[in-house]
Design a protein around this motif. Sequence first.
Motif, PDB file in Angstrom:
ATOM      1  N   PHE A  72      79.379 -11.925  60.319  1.00  0.00           N
ATOM      2  CA  PHE A  72      78.610 -11.106  59.367  1.00  0.00           C
ATOM      3  C   PHE A  72      78.867 -11.599  57.942  1.00  0.00           C
ATOM      4  N   ALA A  73      80.146 -11.833  57.639  1.00  0.00           N
ATOM      5  CA  ALA A  73      80.512 -12.274  56.293  1.00  0.00           C
ATOM      6  C   ALA A  73      79.982 -13.682  56.002  1.00  0.00           C
ATOM      7  N   ALA A  74      79.927 -14.521  57.040  1.00  0.00           N
ATOM      8  CA  ALA A  74      79.476 -15.909  56.841  1.00  0.00           C
ATOM      9  C   ALA A  74      78.060 -15.958  56.266  1.00  0.00           C
ATOM     10  N   TYR A  75      77.210 -15.005  56.701  1.00  0.00           N
ATOM     11  CA  TYR A  75      75.823 -14.992  56.219  1.00  0.00           C
ATOM     12  C   TYR A  75      75.722 -14.718  54.719  1.00  0.00           C
ATOM     13  N   ALA A  76      76.750 -14.069  54.159  1.00  0.00           N
ATOM     14  CA  ALA A  76      76.711 -13.776  52.722  1.00  0.00           C
ATOM     15  C   ALA A  76      76.986 -15.030  51.899  1.00  0.00           C
ATOM     16  N   PHE A  77      77.626 -16.034  52.532  1.00  0.00           N
ATOM     17  CA  PHE A  77      78.042 -17.217  51.769  1.00  0.00           C
ATOM     18  C   PHE A  77      77.213 -18.468  52.077  1.00  0.00           C
ATOM     19  N   ALA A  78      76.774 -18.600  53.317  1.00  0.00           N
ATOM     20  CA  ALA A  78      76.111 -19.851  53.713  1.00  0.00           C
ATOM     21  C   ALA A  78      74.707 -19.566  54.238  1.00  0.00           C
ATOM     22  N   PRO A  79      73.815 -20.581  54.206  1.00  0.00           N
ATOM     23  CA  PRO A  79      72.453 -20.398  54.710  1.00  0.00           C
ATOM     24  C   PRO A  79      72.435 -20.059  56.199  1.00  0.00           C
ATOM     25  N   ALA A  80      71.468 -19.224  56.603  1.00  0.00           N
ATOM     26  CA  ALA A  80      71.364 -18.812  58.007  1.00  0.00           C
ATOM     27  C   ALA A  80      71.117 -20.012  58.924  1.00  0.00           C
ATOM     28  N   SER A 136      71.271 -12.078  44.889  1.00  0.00           N
ATOM     29  CA  SER A 136      71.366 -10.660  44.523  1.00  0.00           C
ATOM     30  C   SER A 136      70.335  -9.859  45.310  1.00  0.00           C
ATOM     31  N   LEU A 137      70.520  -8.536  45.359  1.00  0.00           N
ATOM     32  CA  LEU A 137      69.567  -7.697  46.075  1.00  0.00           C
ATOM     33  C   LEU A 137      68.182  -7.728  45.432  1.00  0.00           C
ATOM     34  N   GLU A 138      68.143  -7.907  44.098  1.00  0.00           N
ATOM     35  CA  GLU A 138      66.830  -7.973  43.420  1.00  0.00           C
ATOM     36  C   GLU A 138      66.035  -9.162  43.945  1.00  0.00           C
ATOM     37  N   GLY A 196      70.923  -9.807  53.983  1.00  0.00           N
ATOM     38  CA  GLY A 196      70.736  -8.889  52.849  1.00  0.00           C
ATOM     39  C   GLY A 196      71.924  -7.960  52.665  1.00  0.00           C
ATOM     40  N   LEU A 197      72.445  -7.428  53.783  1.00  0.00           N
ATOM     41  CA  LEU A 197      73.593  -6.514  53.713  1.00  0.00           C
ATOM     42  C   LEU A 197      74.849  -7.236  53.247  1.00  0.00           C
ATOM     43  N   GLY A 198      74.998  -8.488  53.687  1.00  0.00           N
ATOM     44  CA  GLY A 198      76.146  -9.282  53.236  1.00  0.00           C
ATOM     45  C   GLY A 198      76.122  -9.451  51.730  1.00  0.00           C
ATOM     46  N   ILE A 199      74.914  -9.734  51.192  1.00  0.00           N
ATOM     47  CA  ILE A 199      74.763  -9.887  49.733  1.00  0.00           C
ATOM     48  C   ILE A 199      75.033  -8.556  49.035  1.00  0.00           C
ATOM     49  N   ALA A 200      74.555  -7.454  49.637  1.00  0.00           N
ATOM     50  CA  ALA A 200      74.785  -6.119  49.061  1.00  0.00           C
ATOM     51  C   ALA A 200      76.280  -5.813  48.974  1.00  0.00           C
ATOM     52  N   LEU A 201      77.025  -6.144  50.057  1.00  0.00           N
ATOM     53  CA  LEU A 201      78.475  -5.900  50.065  1.00  0.00           C
ATOM     54  C   LEU A 201      79.179  -6.752  49.014  1.00  0.00           C
ATOM     55  N   LYS A 202      78.715  -8.001  48.903  1.00  0.00           N
ATOM     56  CA  LYS A 202      79.287  -8.908  47.914  1.00  0.00           C
ATOM     57  C   LYS A 202      79.115  -8.317  46.502  1.00  0.00           C
ATOM     58  N   GLU A 203      77.911  -7.763  46.240  1.00  0.00           N
ATOM     59  CA  GLU A 203      77.632  -7.147  44.938  1.00  0.00           C
ATOM     60  C   GLU A 203      78.457  -5.878  44.749  1.00  0.00           C
ATOM     61  N   LEU A 204      78.633  -5.128  45.862  1.00  0.00           N
ATOM     62  CA  LEU A 204      79.394  -3.874  45.798  1.00  0.00           C
ATOM     63  C   LEU A 204      80.839  -4.158  45.378  1.00  0.00           C
ATOM     64  N   PHE A 205      81.433  -5.216  45.956  1.00  0.00           N
ATOM     65  CA  PHE A 205      82.812  -5.560  45.610  1.00  0.00           C
ATOM     66  C   PHE A 205      82.936  -6.066  44.171  1.00  0.00           C
ATOM     67  N   SER A 206      81.837  -6.633  43.638  1.00  0.00           N
ATOM     68  CA  SER A 206      81.908  -7.087  42.247  1.00  0.00           C
ATOM     69  C   SER A 206      81.544  -5.961  41.271  1.00  0.00           C
ATOM     70  N   GLY A 207      81.376  -4.743  41.813  1.00  0.00           N
ATOM     71  CA  GLY A 207      81.241  -3.562  40.953  1.00  0.00           C
ATOM     72  C   GLY A 207      79.843  -3.224  40.475  1.00  0.00           C
ATOM     73  N   LEU A 219      67.732  -1.788  54.802  1.00  0.00           N
ATOM     74  CA  LEU A 219      68.188  -2.927  55.618  1.00  0.00           C
ATOM     75  C   LEU A 219      69.156  -2.473  56.707  1.00  0.00           C
ATOM     76  N   LEU A 220      70.028  -1.521  56.360  1.00  0.00           N
ATOM     77  CA  LEU A 220      71.012  -1.018  57.326  1.00  0.00           C
ATOM     78  C   LEU A 220      70.319  -0.350  58.512  1.00  0.00           C
ATOM     79  N   VAL A 221      69.336   0.526  58.199  1.00  0.00           N
ATOM     80  CA  VAL A 221      68.593   1.220  59.263  1.00  0.00           C
ATOM     81  C   VAL A 221      67.864   0.208  60.145  1.00  0.00           C
ATOM     82  N   CYS A 222      67.190  -0.770  59.485  1.00  0.00           N
ATOM     83  CA  CYS A 222      66.469  -1.799  60.245  1.00  0.00           C
ATOM     84  C   CYS A 222      67.420  -2.572  61.153  1.00  0.00           C
TER      85      CYS A 222
END
Length: 355
Positions: A72-80, A136-138, A196-207, A219-222
Motif C-alpha cells: 500500500f505504501a509503495a504506491y505512494a512513492f513509485a509509479p503503479a 497531491s490530492l489536488e 490516491g489514498l497513499g498520497i492522502a496519507l503522505k499529505e496527512l503526515f506532512s500536516g 476514494l476510501l469508500v470506492c
Amino acid sequence: GPAGRAGLLVGLGLALASSAFIGSSFILKKKGLLRLCRRGCTRAGQGGHSYLQEWLWWAGLLCMGVGEAANFAAYAFAPATLVTPLGALSVLVSTVLSSVFLNEQLNVHGKIGCILSILGTTVMVIHAPQEEEVSSLESMAEKLKDPGFIVFAVCVLVSSLVLIFVAGPRYGQRNVLVYVLVCSAIGSLSVSCVKGLGIALKELFSGKPVLKQPLGWVLLVCLVICISIQINYLNKALDIFNTSVVTPIYYVLFTTAVMMCSAILFKEWQHMVLDNIIGTISGFLTIVSGIFLLHTLRDMPFTPDLLPLFLQQGRADLHSSWRTADRHTACQHQPLLVSEDKGSQSTEEEEGERV
C-alpha cells in the motif's frame, strides 16, 4: 530529479519487501496448518478453528498484514506500472520457500520460471517510468476529471456488470476468464484508489488538512467496494478452477489492467522514450512467462527421455504424459495459495482419486 529518484527507490524497496512478506506468509500459514494436521485437530475445512491457537498461523497472518501495508505504501512513492508487476515475486518467494521448508519438489520448469521472473523484474525495474506524476490530492482530483479516464472507468464498470450478470450465470462455471476478468478490471480501479489514498496519507503526515477534503473519503469508500468485489469473485474462480490455472491468468490480466489504467490516469508512459517502453513491456512478458512455467508446469515430471521423445514422435506423447501427470498432481499444491478451507477439499479430492 533527485527527490523523484529517492521516492522511486523507497517505493521499490517497499514493493520488494511486500513480496517477501506475502510470499513467506503462505508458507508460515501452511506450516501451521500441517502441524495441526499431524496433531489430529479438526481441519479448517470441516469447521475447526484450532488454527487460532497455532502461533505459526498467526505469524503468517502478521506477515501478510505487514506485506499488504508495505505494498500500500509503495504506491505512494513509485509509479503503479512498477509496483504492481513486482507482486509476482511473492509467488516466487513462496515457491522457493516451500521447496526448502515444506519439502515440495521444484522441477526444472519451476527453476527456469524462477530465473525468468527474476530477470523480467530486473529488466522492468531498469526501464519502468521514473517520474511520479501525482504528488497531491489536488492534482489527483484534476486527473480524475480527465475525459480519457472517465471513459475508461465507465467501460470498466459496464463490462464488469455485463460479466457479472450476463456472462457469469452462463459461462462462469466453464470459462476461467469470466470471474478473473471481473477481478482484474475492478482491480485496476482499486489500485488507483490505493494510489490516491497513499498520497492522502503522505499529505496527512506532512500536516495538510486532508481530512476536510471529500476526495480522500470518496476514494476510501470506492476502495472498500472494489476490494470486496475482487475478493468475492477471486474466491469464486479459485473454488471452481485449480489454483495453478487461476493465479497466472489473474496476474497477467490484473497487471495489464493496472498498467492500462495508470497509463490513462497518471500518464506514466508520456515521458518515456521508446526503448524504455519496449523494456517495460519485455520485462513484464518475461515475468509472465516465468510465472506461467512456475505455476502450470511445476508438477510435470521432467525425465531425461522427455526431450528425445519430444523430438522423435511429436507432441502427442508429450501431451498424453502431461495429462496423466496433471491428473495425479493437480491438487497437490492447492492449499498454498487458497484460503485454509480449500486445503481440506483438495485432500478429499486426492483421497477420492486414490479410491
